[in-house]
Design an enzyme around this catalytic site. Sequence first.
Site, PDB file in Angstrom:
ATOM      1  N   CYS A  11     -47.823 -14.336 -53.746  1.00 37.82           N
ATOM      2  CA  CYS A  11     -48.851 -13.311 -53.511  1.00 37.82           C
ATOM      3  C   CYS A  11     -50.259 -13.686 -53.958  1.00 37.82           C
ATOM      4  O   CYS A  11     -51.190 -13.764 -53.160  1.00 37.82           O
ATOM      5  CB  CYS A  11     -48.450 -12.012 -54.220  1.00 37.82           C
ATOM      6  SG  CYS A  11     -46.899 -11.295 -53.662  1.00 37.82           S
ATOM      7  N   HIS A  15     -53.387  -7.050 -57.432  1.00 35.78           N
ATOM      8  CA  HIS A  15     -52.649  -8.234 -57.890  1.00 35.78           C
ATOM      9  C   HIS A  15     -53.546  -9.455 -58.059  1.00 35.78           C
ATOM     10  O   HIS A  15     -53.170 -10.579 -57.747  1.00 35.78           O
ATOM     11  CB  HIS A  15     -51.500  -8.556 -56.921  1.00 35.78           C
ATOM     12  CG  HIS A  15     -50.396  -9.312 -57.588  1.00 35.78           C
ATOM     13  ND1 HIS A  15     -49.409  -9.989 -56.885  1.00 35.78           N
ATOM     14  CD2 HIS A  15     -50.102  -9.502 -58.913  1.00 35.78           C
ATOM     15  CE1 HIS A  15     -48.567 -10.549 -57.728  1.00 35.78           C
ATOM     16  NE2 HIS A  15     -48.964 -10.282 -58.960  1.00 35.78           N
TER      17      HIS A  15
END
Length: 412
Positions: free
Chosen positions: A70, A98
């Site tokens: 990610c 994130h």
Amino acid sequence: MAHRPFITYFIVYLTIHKISTKQPHILLIVADDYGFHDIGYHNRDFQTPNLDKLALGGVRLENYYVQPICTPTRSQLLSGRYQLKEAGYSTHAVGKWHLGFYKDDYIPTNRGFDSFFGFLTGGETYYTHYLCYDNKCGTDMRDMTHPTDAYNGTYSTTLFAEKAIDVINNHDEDKPLFLYVPFQAVHAPMEVPEKYMEPYRHINDKFRRMVACMDEAVGNITEAMTKRGFWDDTVLVFTTDNGGEIAAGGNNYPLRGWKHSLWDGGMHAVGFVHSKLIGSQMTGSATMELMHVTDWFPTLVKLAKGNLNGTKPLDGFDQWATISWIPPPEYGLPVRDAHEQTTGLNAKNLWLFNIMKDPTEQHDMSETEPGIVTKMLDKLRDYQKSAVPCVYPKPDPRSDPAKLGGFWGPWE
């Protein structure tokens, strides 16, 4: 990138940019852990009518790569987004961040976005927005800089689509819009509203039901852009952050590998562009030209009539002309058993594949082409000289949500 006849390239480039006379709105949608075989135009078992319509009416990027996990993809995607603000854009983020949050300096509204609604960590439950990590548990949902539990019980895919639509409906039509929508879907855990179960009740795979919900959310967002009169001047980019996690239902067939791996199944990504600004003669096409997630930043900044001052050297390249001029496909993906995702996990740690001729990575050429191996290893060593070492700090007890009112968020 393949070489093109200069005169063809130049004429097409001028044609494209003649119709793009003002700064476009940019809608950047990121799916999470979305496998190569998890979209309708790659797999007829999937019902993704909105994504299929956008992709098949735009330009499908069939030789497009991201990072295998990610955060590296997201950081490469967004590096230097300040240039969009300098170009006069209103910038908004809705969904998964994130990209760090231990200090206030690193939350989205301090990293170039006018507004943020979403969560800061890498994953959580879809309904309660709750995450337990390293024996620490808390809620992770923010409206601007403020933690909130007001949305407990609201499914995140639907919630993020509604918040994105709010941004669209409240946007000043005299300014260009940059809307970044990184969905939580289709990351684990496998949770989905009951109404999306029916289309896939014959298939024992909740993951596919999550895809149907995300597809509807994308359709609702693009419909809102249309109602505001923005759609004709919008460039939509759709991408995944990495390959599908097969342990959580993802499917990268016919590619080898999965999320976290360096096989093509971990990095060869679903991606497409839809925009009337590329011209009707280009739509409905698939390009096999090589493109990487690092290319989006220079491509979108140049498209937005911004500048790249202070950002170089960049690893990415402006790919707008490549996206808009579509060469015929040079190869297709061969048919393989949908369950054949071999691991290749053994003592061997070096392979060489001709991806153009062998996109499923079945024929190792490392022993027959030692010169190419040496050349590529030398290139990797050159990159390694300027690489920043990975840092894995120990868990900080101050990050415990129990010390932060029950929420994940900055602690320093």
